[in-house]
Every structure is written in structure tokens, then in C-alpha cells.
Design a protein around this motif. Structure first.
Motif, PDB file in Angstrom:
ATOM      1  N   GLY A 185      45.517  38.522  31.770  1.00 58.35           N
ATOM      2  CA  GLY A 185      45.225  39.581  30.502  1.00 58.35           C
ATOM      3  C   GLY A 185      43.980  40.133  30.618  1.00 58.35           C
ATOM      4  O   GLY A 185      43.470  40.828  29.830  1.00 58.35           O
ATOM      5  N   GLN A 186      42.969  39.525  31.533  1.00 60.31           N
ATOM      6  CA  GLN A 186      41.740  40.120  31.806  1.00 60.31           C
ATOM      7  C   GLN A 186      41.696  41.609  32.115  1.00 60.31           C
ATOM      8  O   GLN A 186      42.380  42.181  32.708  1.00 60.31           O
ATOM      9  CB  GLN A 186      40.959  39.245  32.546  1.00 60.31           C
ATOM     10  CG  GLN A 186      40.452  38.027  31.829  1.00 60.31           C
ATOM     11  CD  GLN A 186      39.118  37.128  32.246  1.00 60.31           C
ATOM     12  OE1 GLN A 186      38.759  37.730  33.201  1.00 60.31           O
ATOM     13  NE2 GLN A 186      38.792  36.425  31.634  1.00 60.31           N
ATOM     14  N   ARG A 187      40.554  42.283  31.844  1.00 60.11           N
ATOM     15  CA  ARG A 187      40.075  43.549  32.344  1.00 60.11           C
ATOM     16  C   ARG A 187      39.471  43.606  33.753  1.00 60.11           C
ATOM     17  O   ARG A 187      38.473  43.071  33.772  1.00 60.11           O
ATOM     18  CB  ARG A 187      39.380  44.496  31.148  1.00 60.11           C
ATOM     19  CG  ARG A 187      39.180  45.778  31.577  1.00 60.11           C
ATOM     20  CD  ARG A 187      38.528  46.258  30.469  1.00 60.11           C
ATOM     21  NE  ARG A 187      38.990  46.329  29.310  1.00 60.11           N
ATOM     22  CZ  ARG A 187      38.451  45.559  28.238  1.00 60.11           C
ATOM     23  NH1 ARG A 187      37.498  44.929  28.463  1.00 60.11           N
ATOM     24  NH2 ARG A 187      39.027  45.470  27.195  1.00 60.11           N
ATOM     25  N   ILE A 188      40.273  44.220  34.759  1.00 56.95           N
ATOM     26  CA  ILE A 188      39.760  44.013  36.371  1.00 56.95           C
ATOM     27  C   ILE A 188      39.618  45.364  36.496  1.00 56.95           C
ATOM     28  O   ILE A 188      40.455  46.269  36.660  1.00 56.95           O
ATOM     29  CB  ILE A 188      40.823  43.235  37.046  1.00 56.95           C
ATOM     30  CG1 ILE A 188      41.334  42.064  36.332  1.00 56.95           C
ATOM     31  CG2 ILE A 188      40.512  43.177  38.471  1.00 56.95           C
ATOM     32  CD1 ILE A 188      42.291  41.275  37.197  1.00 56.95           C
ATOM     33  N   LEU A 189      38.419  45.610  37.300  1.00 59.38           N
ATOM     34  CA  LEU A 189      37.973  46.622  37.749  1.00 59.38           C
ATOM     35  C   LEU A 189      37.921  46.369  39.314  1.00 59.38           C
ATOM     36  O   LEU A 189      37.151  45.634  39.871  1.00 59.38           O
ATOM     37  CB  LEU A 189      36.375  47.225  37.506  1.00 59.38           C
ATOM     38  CG  LEU A 189      35.896  48.434  38.171  1.00 59.38           C
ATOM     39  CD1 LEU A 189      36.608  49.543  38.006  1.00 59.38           C
ATOM     40  CD2 LEU A 189      34.525  48.396  37.789  1.00 59.38           C
ATOM     41  N   VAL A 190      38.905  47.467  40.122  1.00 64.29           N
ATOM     42  CA  VAL A 190      38.813  47.124  41.609  1.00 64.29           C
ATOM     43  C   VAL A 190      38.196  48.467  42.268  1.00 64.29           C
ATOM     44  O   VAL A 190      38.765  49.663  41.785  1.00 64.29           O
ATOM     45  CB  VAL A 190      40.264  47.017  41.982  1.00 64.29           C
ATOM     46  CG1 VAL A 190      40.348  46.912  43.557  1.00 64.29           C
ATOM     47  CG2 VAL A 190      40.676  45.667  41.582  1.00 64.29           C
ATOM     48  N   CYS A 191      37.343  48.360  43.367  1.00 63.75           N
ATOM     49  CA  CYS A 191      37.110  49.480  43.858  1.00 63.75           C
ATOM     50  C   CYS A 191      38.012  49.868  45.061  1.00 63.75           C
ATOM     51  O   CYS A 191      38.431  49.092  46.079  1.00 63.75           O
ATOM     52  CB  CYS A 191      35.701  49.172  44.645  1.00 63.75           C
ATOM     53  SG  CYS A 191      35.160  50.850  45.615  1.00 63.75           S
ATOM     54  N   LEU A 192      39.019  50.849  44.879  1.00 62.12           N
ATOM     55  CA  LEU A 192      39.659  51.337  45.956  1.00 62.12           C
ATOM     56  C   LEU A 192      38.959  52.007  46.932  1.00 62.12           C
ATOM     57  O   LEU A 192      38.813  53.179  46.876  1.00 62.12           O
ATOM     58  CB  LEU A 192      40.989  51.994  45.285  1.00 62.12           C
ATOM     59  CG  LEU A 192      42.283  51.986  46.017  1.00 62.12           C
ATOM     60  CD1 LEU A 192      42.832  50.764  45.654  1.00 62.12           C
ATOM     61  CD2 LEU A 192      43.102  53.124  46.039  1.00 62.12           C
ATOM     62  N   SER A 193      38.356  51.165  47.893  1.00 62.80           N
ATOM     63  CA  SER A 193      37.562  52.019  48.755  1.00 62.80           C
ATOM     64  C   SER A 193      37.952  53.095  49.767  1.00 62.80           C
ATOM     65  O   SER A 193      37.099  54.294  50.083  1.00 62.80           O
ATOM     66  CB  SER A 193      36.876  50.858  49.659  1.00 62.80           C
ATOM     67  OG  SER A 193      37.903  50.090  50.274  1.00 62.80           O
ATOM     68  N   GLY A 194      39.149  53.265  49.848  1.00 68.84           N
ATOM     69  CA  GLY A 194      39.733  54.276  50.910  1.00 68.84           C
ATOM     70  C   GLY A 194      41.114  54.538  50.734  1.00 68.84           C
ATOM     71  O   GLY A 194      41.748  53.466  50.246  1.00 68.84           O
TER      72      GLY A 194
END
Ligand code: PLP
Length: 433
Positions: free
Chosen positions: A376-385
Motif C-alpha cells: 500500500g505504500q506510495r512508490i516513485l520509480v524513475c522509468l529511465s528510458g
């Protein structure tokens, strides 16, 4: 658009050290060049005229700010609130352009017309060639002969964009040899040429300089997430090769103590020497390419071969700021295997309609794992390419795995394999769970 050199939360000292890591271990001729570059770069980065020229190019040519996408279906599948920072939508298809453009502009301000760069898979070479064309600079790009053979489309792209590609036949004929040759070129003409390094590695000021240009990722994402949700992420996750997209994402969050930072390295196909590129997880400190950081080395200190399914993560060193953040426990680093990255790539394609780069798929594995242990946590992912560049490699893998598993083959010789109607491995596993 970026932190001024003094405004950031953590600055390297005068020698470019992050704790014990970093520094400037180079021949004397380059030492003064780098010292001058550090001074000039920090004054340009604070110069309003430079900053507005960069901001203008980032918006009208790179297409920044890149969006922040709420990945609802993939998040539901994994049990988290998942947000993707879309560097795949930046011009040339990855975050590397932020740095190539920034350094290109800097070189032009410094009066340099000839740019030297190295490239492994060709992504940094393409970004550099594009930025140089845009800015009217000459680009000479060193690339290992083995990589040239493996990455023909990127070689074509660089040439079309007007760059000179130099094949490197020495050493391992891959990225490491290309960096050595680029440095050799630079040593022979440090006054007339600008070395445009592609990741947050190398001697000071590069790890700092590249971070400043890539921090636009984290700055934008932080603002975008705050305005969309009113909250910061519980965790920010990025893949780590040399570490430029990860430090660009992490840096603006360093002061937010409640935001966990997680870097994902290439776990490859195993934990043995040469089977992975997990520099922080399995390396030891040493000097490579002018910088003291964590390295993959044998007991004599010789750099060892690395393996990853993703060319962009296949580097035996890592940026010194990551080595430092790991050492003080501010950021954590884990690995994702080739197979897990492939499964996450598959899931992202099918659930979100986004084909991520194989590198970025490693960050998604980190998100999937985080969601399992922190539901349930808020996850920020860098979608690098974006993953278009990986399509040939992906279909090759598909073919060899089809050969390896005869029961999956079409029963009639010559029939097309029934790939079209099979669910992706990742998705079918997940939906059954
Ligand atoms: C080059 C590349 C990476 C790895 O480089 P970093 O400097 O670690 O960011 C990651 N993702 C993509 C798409 C790349 O092209």
C-alpha cells in the motif's frame, strides 16, 4: 531548473569527495584542466543567463518536464500506489539527454567546439551526437568494436546525427576500453577538446556536474507528486549503472528524511564473479577512471568483467556519491536478476502500455519487491528510458528460450510458434498468485 552548486543538500569538498569517495585520480595534465572545469562549471551553473538557456532547451527540445504517470493497474497488481517518472518520453528516449545537453551547452560557453565522448551500448553516444548537432559542436565518439557490432542501429543514429564514431580495438573492446581511449584523446588535447562524460562517475567535477544536470528528474517528480497527491513518496527507486538517473532522482529528496531511497543494480544471472554488475552490493573500494568508489575487482585489484542483460547497467564501477550514500545508510542498494527484470518489463508492457528499457525494468523489480514488504505504500520509480532499443535483444531471448523448452514449441514442424496467444511469464504468474 537545477540546484546551484551551493544550494544542494550535500556538496563534494574541493577535491570532489563524498566522504572518502570520489576525488580526482588523473595524470597531471588533466588535473589542471579538471580544476579549471570545476571552477568554470560552478560559476556557469549559477549564471542566470546559462540557466535560462538550459531551461529553454530542456523545454522546447528535450520535452521537459516529462510527465509523472500514476501506474494504477501495475500498482494494483503489485499492491502499491505506483508513480512512474517518464524519462522514456525525453528526446532520444532516455534521461541521458539531460546531461548531454547540459554539458554541451557548458562546453559551448567555455568556447570549446570539439566534443569527445565514450559510449557502451550507444545511448550516451546518441544523446551526445544529438546535443552536439543541436548546438553546432563536433562530436567524436569512442565505442568498443564489440559494442559496435552489437549495437548497429545506434551507430547509424550517431552517424546520421553527424558524429564521428571511432572503433576501439584495444582491451576488452567494450565500454571500459572506450573510456580509456577517450581519456587518451583528451590528454593529448585538453585545451581544445571537451570530454562529455555520460554518467555520474569519473574524476571531479563530473560526478557532481552530471548530478546537477540530472537532478531535474527528482525536482520535477517531487513537485509533480506533491501537486498530484499532496504527499511525498514513501520510497524513490531507480536503477543504478554508473548512477546518473538514480542520483538525479534521489538528490532532491536527500533532505526529506522520511523518503527512503533505493537503488537497484544489475544482479545478472548469478552472484559469481563476472555474472553480474552489482558494484555496491558486491564490490570493494578502489580507483577506476579517475575516481575512488566501489568497484568489481579481483583480489589483485584488476577490474573484472561484468554481465547484465541491460547494456546500460553493465559497468564495473559506480558513482562515488552512491558509494557514500550507501556507506552512511541514507540510500540502500539491492540487485535485480536478468530474469526478474524481464518479468517486470513484461508486466509493465501489459498493464500500463509502456515498454520500458531493460535498465528501467530493474527499478520496477525494486518496486515490486518493495510493495511486497510494504503493502500500500506510495512508490516513485524513475522509468529511465524506453525499451524500443531492446526489442532485438528481447526477441533473441524469446527465440533461445523457445528452443530451450521444447514443450512450448509448435507441434508441427514449420508452424509459427504460438507466442501470440501466450500470456507473458510475469503476468500469468502474478495473476495466478
Ligand atoms: C544508460 C542508461 C542507464 C544507466 O545509466 P545511469 O548513469 O546509471 O543512469 C539506465 N537507464 C537507461 C535507459 C539508460 O540508457
Amino acid at each position: 531548473m537545477m540546484d546551484s552548486p551551493r544550494a544542494g543538500t550535500r556538496q563534494p569538498d574541493a577535491l570532489g569527495r563524498f566522504g572518502p569517495f570520489g576525488g580526482r585520480y588523473v595524470p597531471e595534465t588533466l588535473f589542471t584542466t579538471l580544476e579549471r572545469l570545476a571552477t568554470q562549471a560552478s560559476s556557469f551553473l549559477e549564471d542566470p543567463a546559462f540557466r535560462s538557456a538550459l531551461a529553454e532547451e530542456l523545454s522546447s527540445w528535450v520535452a521537459r518536464p516529462t510527465p509523472l504517470t500514476h501506474a494504477r493497474r501495475l500498482g494494483d497488481l503489485w499492491g502499491a500506489e505506483l508513480w512512474l517518472k517518464r524519462e522514456d518520453l525525453a528526446h532520444t528516449g532516455a534521461h541521458k539527454i539531460n546531461n548531454a545537453l547540459g554539458q554541451g551547452l557548458l562546453a559551448r560557453r567555455l568556447g570549446m567546439r570539439r566534443i569527445i565522448a565514450e559510449t557502451g551500448a550507444g545511448q550516451h553516444g546518441v544523446a551526445t551526437a544529438a546535443a552536439c548537432a543541436r548546438l553546432g559542436l563536433d562530436a567524436t565518439i569512442y565505442m568498443g568494436a564489440v559494442d559496435i557490432a552489437r549495437q548497429a542501429p545506434n551507430v547509424d543514429r550517431m552517424k546520421r546525427l553527424g558524429a564521428t564514431v571511432v572503433a576501439v580495438h584495444s582491451g576488452d573492446q567494450t565500454l571500459r576500453a572506450a573510456i580509456n581511449e577517450a581519456l587518451r584523446d583528451w590528454v593529448s588535447d585538453p585545451e581544445g577538446s571537451y570530454y562529455l562524460l555520460g554518467s555520474a562517475v569519473g574524476p571531479h567535477p563530473y560526478p557532481w556536474l552530471v548530478r546537477e544536470f540530472q537532478s531535474v528528474i527528482g525536482k520535477e517528480a517531487r513537485e509533480q507528486l506533491l501537486s498530484a497527491t499532496g504527499n511525498l513518496p514513501d520510497v524513490a527507486i531507480a536503477c543504478v549503472g554508473g548512477g546518473s538517473n538514480a542520483i538525479g532522482l534521489f538528490h532532491p529528496f536527500l533532505g526529506d528524511r522520511e523518503v527512503k531511497l533505493l537503488g537497484i543494480e544489475a544482479g545478472g544471472r548469478g552472484t559469481g564473479l563476472g555474472e553480474h554488475a552489482a558494484t555496491i552490493a558486491r564490490g570493494r573500494p578502489g580507483v577506476l577512471h579517475g575516481c575512488y568508489s566501489q568497484l568489481l575487482q579481483d583480489p589483485c585489484g584488476q577490474i573484472i568483467e561484468t554481465h547484465s542483460i541491460s547494456a546500460g547497467l553493465d559497468y564495473p564501477g559506480v558513482g562515488p556519491e552512491h558509494a557514500y550514500l550507501a556507506s552512511i545508510g541514507r540510500a540502500h542498494y539491492e540487485t535485480a536478476s536478468d530474469d526478474d527484470a524481464l518479468a517486470a518489463l513484461d508486466a509493465c508492457c501489459r498493464m500500463e502500455g509502456i515498454l520500458p528499457a531493460l535498465e528501467s525494468a530493474h527499478a520496477l523489480v525494486g518496486a515490486q519487491r518493495w510493495a511486497r514488504s510494504h503493502p500500500g505504500q506510495r512508490i516513485l520509480v524513475c522509468l529511465s528510458g524506453r525499451g524500443d532499443k531492446d526489442l532485438p535483444a528481447l526477441s533473441q531471448l524469446q527465440e533461445s528460450s523457445d528452443e530451450g523448452t521444447p514443450e512450448r514449441r509448435s507441434p508441427v514442424e514449420g508452424d509459427p510458434p504460438m507466442k501470440e496467444i501466450r500470456g507473458g511469464a510475469a503476468q500469468s504468474k502474478e495473476t495466478l498468485r
